[in-house]
Every structure is written in C-alpha cells, then in structure tokens.
Scaffold this motif. Structure first.
Motif, PDB file in Angstrom:
ATOM      1  N   THR A   1       7.063   0.938   7.812  1.00  0.00           N
ATOM      2  CA  THR A   1       5.944   1.034   8.683  1.00  0.00           C
ATOM      3  C   THR A   1       6.090   0.275  10.008  1.00  0.00           C
ATOM      4  O   THR A   1       5.455   0.467  10.842  1.00  0.00           O
ATOM      5  CB  THR A   1       4.734   0.374   7.849  1.00  0.00           C
ATOM      6  OG1 THR A   1       5.167  -1.077   7.583  1.00  0.00           O
ATOM      7  CG2 THR A   1       4.463   1.048   6.719  1.00  0.00           C
ATOM      8  N   ASN A   2       7.339  -0.077  10.097  1.00  0.00           N
ATOM      9  CA  ASN A   2       7.647  -0.852  11.373  1.00  0.00           C
ATOM     10  C   ASN A   2       8.269   0.078  12.131  1.00  0.00           C
ATOM     11  O   ASN A   2       8.602  -0.124  13.672  1.00  0.00           O
ATOM     12  CB  ASN A   2       8.460  -2.187  11.230  1.00  0.00           C
ATOM     13  CG  ASN A   2       9.757  -1.836  10.559  1.00  0.00           C
ATOM     14  OD1 ASN A   2       9.795  -1.027   9.708  1.00  0.00           O
ATOM     15  ND2 ASN A   2      10.860  -2.701  10.656  1.00  0.00           N
ATOM     16  N   PHE A   3       8.854   1.316  11.890  1.00  0.00           N
ATOM     17  CA  PHE A   3       9.343   2.321  12.776  1.00  0.00           C
ATOM     18  C   PHE A   3       8.571   3.404  13.047  1.00  0.00           C
ATOM     19  O   PHE A   3       8.159   4.426  12.415  1.00  0.00           O
ATOM     20  CB  PHE A   3      10.593   2.746  12.010  1.00  0.00           C
ATOM     21  CG  PHE A   3      11.339   3.757  12.787  1.00  0.00           C
ATOM     22  CD1 PHE A   3      12.330   3.247  13.586  1.00  0.00           C
ATOM     23  CD2 PHE A   3      11.316   4.976  12.286  1.00  0.00           C
ATOM     24  CE1 PHE A   3      13.177   3.971  14.259  1.00  0.00           C
ATOM     25  CE2 PHE A   3      12.260   6.106  13.183  1.00  0.00           C
ATOM     26  CZ  PHE A   3      13.241   5.383  14.033  1.00  0.00           C
TER      27      PHE A   3
ATOM     28  N   HIS B   1       4.221   9.955  10.941  1.00  0.00           N
ATOM     29  CA  HIS B   1       4.580   9.774   9.840  1.00  0.00           C
ATOM     30  C   HIS B   1       5.546   8.437   9.776  1.00  0.00           C
ATOM     31  O   HIS B   1       6.241   8.322  10.685  1.00  0.00           O
ATOM     32  CB  HIS B   1       5.244  10.817   8.792  1.00  0.00           C
ATOM     33  CG  HIS B   1       4.080  11.766   8.663  1.00  0.00           C
ATOM     34  ND1 HIS B   1       3.655  12.188   7.223  1.00  0.00           N
ATOM     35  CD2 HIS B   1       3.507  12.605   9.467  1.00  0.00           C
ATOM     36  CE1 HIS B   1       2.849  13.070   7.488  1.00  0.00           C
ATOM     37  NE2 HIS B   1       2.812  13.891   8.597  1.00  0.00           N
ATOM     38  N   TYR B   2       5.635   7.761   8.522  1.00  0.00           N
ATOM     39  CA  TYR B   2       6.854   6.852   8.601  1.00  0.00           C
ATOM     40  C   TYR B   2       7.691   7.236   7.608  1.00  0.00           C
ATOM     41  O   TYR B   2       7.444   7.826   6.466  1.00  0.00           O
ATOM     42  CB  TYR B   2       6.217   5.337   7.962  1.00  0.00           C
ATOM     43  CG  TYR B   2       4.909   4.760   8.792  1.00  0.00           C
ATOM     44  CD1 TYR B   2       5.232   4.387   9.967  1.00  0.00           C
ATOM     45  CD2 TYR B   2       3.723   4.660   8.254  1.00  0.00           C
ATOM     46  CE1 TYR B   2       4.363   3.768  10.583  1.00  0.00           C
ATOM     47  CE2 TYR B   2       2.862   4.123   8.836  1.00  0.00           C
ATOM     48  CZ  TYR B   2       3.112   3.696  10.105  1.00  0.00           C
ATOM     49  OH  TYR B   2       1.895   3.073  11.086  1.00  0.00           O
ATOM     50  N   PRO B   3       9.040   7.042   7.763  1.00  0.00           N
ATOM     51  CA  PRO B   3       9.931   7.295   6.769  1.00  0.00           C
ATOM     52  C   PRO B   3       9.964   6.733   5.668  1.00  0.00           C
ATOM     53  O   PRO B   3       9.488   5.352   5.543  1.00  0.00           O
ATOM     54  CB  PRO B   3      11.337   6.895   7.518  1.00  0.00           C
ATOM     55  CG  PRO B   3      11.112   6.205   8.627  1.00  0.00           C
ATOM     56  CD  PRO B   3       9.562   6.126   8.920  1.00  0.00           C
TER      57      PRO B   3
ATOM     58  N   PHE C   1       0.573  -1.304   0.058  1.00  0.00           N
ATOM     59  CA  PHE C   1       0.035  -0.021  -0.033  1.00  0.00           C
ATOM     60  C   PHE C   1       0.745   1.294  -0.037  1.00  0.00           C
ATOM     61  O   PHE C   1       0.219   2.248  -0.266  1.00  0.00           O
ATOM     62  CB  PHE C   1      -0.920   0.072   1.301  1.00  0.00           C
ATOM     63  CG  PHE C   1      -2.186  -0.933   1.198  1.00  0.00           C
ATOM     64  CD1 PHE C   1      -3.124  -0.813   0.320  1.00  0.00           C
ATOM     65  CD2 PHE C   1      -1.926  -2.141   1.865  1.00  0.00           C
ATOM     66  CE1 PHE C   1      -4.129  -1.796   0.188  1.00  0.00           C
ATOM     67  CE2 PHE C   1      -3.129  -2.966   1.858  1.00  0.00           C
ATOM     68  CZ  PHE C   1      -4.085  -2.855   0.938  1.00  0.00           C
ATOM     69  N   GLY C   2       2.180   1.150   0.296  1.00  0.00           N
ATOM     70  CA  GLY C   2       2.994   2.440   0.364  1.00  0.00           C
ATOM     71  C   GLY C   2       2.690   3.341   1.428  1.00  0.00           C
ATOM     72  O   GLY C   2       2.662   4.536   1.321  1.00  0.00           O
ATOM     73  N   THR C   3       1.893   2.778   2.349  1.00  0.00           N
ATOM     74  CA  THR C   3       1.500   3.715   3.679  1.00  0.00           C
ATOM     75  C   THR C   3       2.676   4.336   4.159  1.00  0.00           C
ATOM     76  O   THR C   3       3.606   4.093   4.471  1.00  0.00           O
ATOM     77  CB  THR C   3       1.008   2.946   4.836  1.00  0.00           C
ATOM     78  OG1 THR C   3      -0.093   1.989   4.264  1.00  0.00           O
ATOM     79  CG2 THR C   3       0.330   3.509   5.901  1.00  0.00           C
TER      80      THR C   3
END
Length: 347
Positions: free
Chosen positions: A330-332, A337-339, A299-301
C-alpha cells in the motif's frame, strides 16, 4: 420497547434495519446476482455493516440492555467473514529453496493517459518489480512497450485485437509450456492463462480482469441541470452496478467451466472488481485458498479508494500449495491498485 426512551426506540429500529440488511448480505454470496442485482451492492459494504453492528452491540452493552443480543447474534453468525476483511497477524514461514513467489498487479496501463502527475510511472513500476523479484507476475491493464521486464525469460502478452491498447501479461522465470485466453462476450475484460513448468511440477496460472462495477458515470451522460445532477448520477451508478454484477456472474460461470477442465494445480491472480463477500468471489475461489486469509495481515487493501479499505485483487492457490507469506504494497502508489505478492511452495 416500552421501557426504552424515545431516543433508544429510534436506535433500536435502526438496529433492526441494520440487522435485516446484514443478514441479507450474509445470504447474497450464495445467490446468483442475476436474481438480485441491486441487493448485491450490500456485499460491497458488509465490513461497514459489521462495524456498525459492533457499535450497536457496545451501545446496548454499556446500558446493560437485552437489545445487545440482536447485534451480538449478527456478529456471532458473521464471525467466519472476519478473516476476509481483517487479519490480526501475518504468517511468514522460513524461506526454502523450493519456494516461489507470485505477484499480481493492475498497473492501469502504466499511467498511459497521465492520471498521475509523474512521467516516470513505467520506470518506477519496472524498478519495483526488479526489487521484489517475483518468480511469476500477472499484470492486468497491461500496455505494451512502456515498462521493462527483460529479467523474465518467458512471457505471455495478450491483447484482444491489435487495436487494443490495454491487455494482460504473464511473466515467468520458469518455462511456459502452454498458454491461452478465455474470451468474455461483449466485454473488454478477459482471462489469460499459462501452464508453467517448475521442476517436475506443472501449474496453471490464471490472470483475470473481471467486469468493472462502474461506480463513476460518464459526465457527458448527465444533465447539466444542477437540481437534477445528484439524482441522475445516483440512478446511473446503481443501474450500472446492477448490470456489472450480472455480467460478472456470466464471466465467472465461463471461467469456472474452463477451470474445471484443467488437469493441473491452479493459481488464480487478478482484479476481480468485487469484494470477498460476493457471489463472484465465492464462485471463482471455490475450494482454493485465499493467500491473504492464509498469510496476510491488516485490511489487505488492494484498491486505492480514499475512504474504504477495498480488497478486490486476489491470489488464490490450490490446496496442494502452502502459502508462506502474503504482502500488499500500500506504500507503492503508482496505479489505482496496489501490487500483491504471495510466497508459496508445493506441499
């Protein structure tokens, strides 16, 4: 509809309504939000509408009814939008010495106001950046002296004025030969840029932070009467969202004017606060490549929203560059926001 049961008649009416709204969402990226600010909200939920169209298509297909053609046509016309929402497989080409990596990350001021119950957020973000070791990193909602990026020799840190606690930053392993900013009137948002020299090539890197759509209203502006709170909250949210879409359009137009005068290949990073189906996305991206579409997966979240895979952070690149890989981490979870990071090279 005479041959349909009463339940299927209701379903078909709902299907027609969904079809009209989906077609409207298809057209909206080509229309300036200032003309239809309220309708622009549809672009935020276009993926959801495509999913519901697929469910309607399957519903009629299992009954072998011609009504399936309605959603089937919608899905066929919207096939070009699919890659903006979901990618089946990623690209990960051979690493070469000429490659370089670019990261974009909205750090939410390194948790300055302790939204997360963890006092080590700045250190965790610093360590993460050191582990991933991007050659260039664009940081939105930067706050000074909280995180350590001493591994970068070159940097451009910008605040609108000395009283601001939130700004933007670009760190680079390659020399920065020019830098500047694009001011957005009546806004705390802006764009900064750095012309970066890599070998014989010069590339302009933009870091942008567009106007927020302000989904969450200020609780102090809401009447405390519980019978009125939901109604007032909803009106406030939609009013703010409509205004934000118009402001984003104005900001995008200012940015495009600056971008079009740039003599170098460009990389555009940052938090656009809007979906890949929006007028603002289309306007800013122009003829550039979307790194997620080129080399991402899933999904490119990029935004930590509980019930919806929101992608509002992007890395766009000039056609002269080849995207070799793209990651969204998404695990960080150390910001809202996610990097995201892309590896690329000049072709």
């Amino acid at each position: 509809m005479t041959k349909l049961s009463w339940f299927n008649k209701v379903m078909f009416v709902l299907n027609i309504v969904l079809t009209v709204l989906t077609f409207a969402a298809y057209v909206l990226p080509f229309l300036a939000p200032k003309f239809f600010p309220f309708l622009s909200v549809l672009t935020l939920v276009m993926p959801l509408m495509l999913v519901f169209n697929l469910l309607f298509f399957m519903y009629w297909l299992f009954q072998a009814r011609k009504q399936m053609l309605l959603s089937g046509l919608v899905l066929l016309l919207g096939i070009t939008f699919i890659n903006k929402f979901y990618k089946l497989s990623s690209l990960d080409l051979t690493v070469e010495e000429s490659d370089f990596t670019v990261m974009s990350y909205n750090v939410r001021m390194f948790d300055l106001y302790e939204w997360i119950d963890d006092k080590y957020i700045p250190e965790k973000i610093s360590d993460f950046v050191k582990d991933q070791n991007p050659d260039i990193i664009c940081i939105q909602e930067y706050s000074g002296n909280l995180a350590d990026f001493d591994q970068y020799r070159y940097k451009f840190i910008f605040f609108e004025n000395k009283n601001n606690k939130m700004g933007q930053a670009i760190y680079s392993k390659f020399p920065i030969v020019e830098k500047g900013d694009i001011h957005f009137p009546n806004s705390g948002n802006n764009v900064i840029f750095a012309d970066i020299k890599k070998g014989k090539d010069t590339v302009r890197v933009y870091s942008m932070h567009m106007q927020s759509i302000k989904i969450s209203p200020d609780v102090h502006e809401i009447d405390e009467d519980l019978n009125q709170i939901d109604k007032k909250k909803s009106k406030m949210i939609f009013r703010r969202m409509s205004q934000a879409f118009k402001e984003q359009q104005q900001q995008a137009e200012l940015f495009k004017e600056h971008k079009n005068s740039c003599p170098y290949p460009q990389i555009i990073c940052g938090d656009m606060n809007n979906s890949a189906f929006s007028y603002v996305y289309r306007s800013i991206k122009g003829q550039l490549n979307d790194s997620f579409e080129e080399a991402g997966s899933g999904f490119g979240t990029t935004y930590n929203f509980k019930y919806y895979p929101a992608r509002i952070d992007y890395i766009f690149t000039d056609k002269k560059m080849k995207i070799k890989s793209f990651k969204n981490f998404t695990n960080f979870v150390n910001s809202d926001h996610y990097p995201i990071m892309a590896r690329m090279s000049f072709e």
